[in-house]
Design an enzyme around this catalytic site. Structure first.
Site, PDB file in Angstrom:
ATOM      1  N   ALA A  86       0.835  -1.202   0.000  1.00  0.00           N
ATOM      2  CA  ALA A  86       0.000   0.000   0.000  1.00  0.00           C
ATOM      3  C   ALA A  86       0.871   1.254   0.000  1.00  0.00           C
ATOM      4  CB  ALA A  86      -0.936  -0.010   1.199  1.00  0.00           C
ATOM      5  N   ASP A  87       1.908   1.259   0.833  1.00  0.00           N
ATOM      6  CA  ASP A  87       2.846   2.386   0.854  1.00  0.00           C
ATOM      7  C   ASP A  87       3.489   2.592  -0.511  1.00  0.00           C
ATOM      8  OD1 ASP A  87       2.715   3.399   3.431  1.00  0.00           O
ATOM      9  OD2 ASP A  87       4.162   1.986   4.227  1.00  0.00           O
ATOM     10  N   LEU A  88       4.026   1.515  -1.067  1.00  0.00           N
ATOM     11  CA  LEU A  88       4.767   1.635  -2.318  1.00  0.00           C
ATOM     12  C   LEU A  88       3.865   2.035  -3.476  1.00  0.00           C
ATOM     13  CD1 LEU A  88       7.104  -1.464  -1.934  1.00  0.00           C
ATOM     14  CD2 LEU A  88       7.733   0.945  -1.680  1.00  0.00           C
TER      15      LEU A  88
END
Length: 409
Positions: free
Chosen positions: A181-183
């Site tokens: 999700a971050d990436l």
């Protein structure tokens, strides 16, 4: 104020990369924002990373910081510059305003109420520079009932539906092994910034681009989300299997494991021929992907027994020869030992003091007229460029020294 800062970053330098004419002020932390900025830094943009001055109250405890994880820090912040700046101090805010007037992009991941309280929200910075592309990454969006919730990758994986379709049936939800999700939020943010910079060439104006971990995770559901939104079919966990095609997934071999993707009737027929299972082709319950999905366990058991008779390499060579997609399943060290991976050169060699020769993960795309540099610039020490950047803005050394004493920079 001297104009060399503005002239320097506006001038395109082919030797520095295709985005060398852009300057970005990076006020983001942790992973999503820095990952977005890594794309720009690797492509030659000037990325000035803002950090809290050493010794200042509320010092930088960023996950992945140099003292926390050197490998992660170097990989995430290569090719960037570091400016220590206390934006809570009026003098620090004034310095930021000077930077913003000369920048192309400002990126942040503060909670909406925090950035407005600091005086660095979109409206405040747009008033200083109407051409500014202002980028925000949040956990759940800039407004709405969850706007103030803290954003973490694992939470977004859960609320974005990914964990409900990851793992084996009956074993409960499973987080994937990377901060996806971050990436993805970082990469989507980079795309949005690129889009806004292209649009600015026509309109002459910047704009506010936004994404969130939750939106990025939902977007990555792709066909799994479409199953629900279009067909009202609720996807379930299928482990290493594909929910719509059989046989796919992981099969044990004589010496390890094989990843198989025999999608569609033609591939299934070629697979059966290679495994001496021609009698399965066209049988009732085996005649199409939907039918094979209904008989998944029987098919997997039958071909699974045959896979145990040869090694992974033997099966890979045989199946690829007849046009059936498959491949070995690697540990991370085996990934970078693979001859094709070495040929692609995605491991970017560098020399790190105290570590010697290492490598970072390069960008997964290439440009024909801009070959990648032989090695990246190492991630900067905290505040390594503070003096030079402030000098470029026209501030004398004496003033900078006074600011250091009071933790402004």
């Amino acid at each position: 104020m001297p104009t060399d800062f503005k002239e320097q970053h506006r001038r395109h330098d082919p030797k520095k990369g295709p985005l060398s004419r852009f300057t970005i002020i990076d006020a983001s932390r942790v992973r999503a924002g820095p990952a977005a900025m890594r794309v720009f830094a690797d492509m030659g943009a000037r990325v000035i990373k803002l950090e809290i001055p050493p010794g200042a109250p509320g010092g930088d405890d960023m996950i992945g910081g140099r003292n926390h994880n050197l490998a992660d820090y170097e990989n995430l912040h290569r090719n960037k510059e570091s400016l220590t700046l206390n934006m809570k101090d009026p003098a620090g805010l004034a310095i930021l305003h000077d930077l913003v007037k000369r920048a192309d992009v400002f990126i942040e991941n503060f909670r909406p109420d925090v950035k407005d309280r600091l005086g660095i929200g979109y409206d405040a910075l747009r008033a200083l520079n109407p051409r500014l592309v202002y980028a925000s990454i949040s956990g759940f969006g800039q407004d709405g009932p969850y706007a103030r919730w803290p954003g973490f990758d694992s939470i977004a994986q859960g609320m974005g539906g990914l964990m409900s379709v990851t793992g084996k049936p009956g074993e409960g939800p499973m987080r994937v092994g990377i901060p996806i999700a971050d990436l993805c939020a970082g990469h989507f943010c980079a795309q949005a910034i690129m889009t806004a910079l292209l649009e600015r060439e026509a309109s002459g104006e910047g704009q506010w681009v936004q994404t969130s971990l939750l939106e990025a995770q939902i977007a990555m559901l792709d066909f799994q989300a479409a199953q629900w939104l279009v067909d009202r079919k609720l996807p379930e966990q299928v482990g290493n299997e594909h929910p719509l095609t059989v046989p796919t997934g992981v099969f044990a071999t004589k010496d390890g494991y094989l990843n198989l993707a025999a999608i569609g009737n033609a591939m299934f027929a070629r697979l059966c021929e290679a495994m001496n299972l021609q009698h399965l082709v066209g049988q009732p319950g085996y005649e199409s992907d939907p039918a094979r999905v209904q008989n998944r366990d029987t098919i997997n058991k039958t071909i699974g027994e045959v896979f145990l008779t040869r090694t992974t390499r033997e099966w890979t060579e045989l199946l690829l020869k007849v046009g059936v997609p498959c491949g070995p399943i690697y540990q991370i060290n085996e990934v970078f030992d693979d001859p094709q991976v070495k040929h692609l050169g995605i491991a970017w060699p560098a020399t790190v003091p105290g570590r010697g020769e290492v490598a970072f993960v390069g960008q997964p795309f290439r440009l024909s007229r801009y070959p990648r540099a032989q090695s990246p610039r190492l991630a900067p020490e905290q505040g390594a460029h503070t003096q030079a950047i402030l000098n470029e803005l026209g501030y004398p050394d004496e003033q900078i020294d006074r600011w250091r004493e009071t933790f402004v920079v």
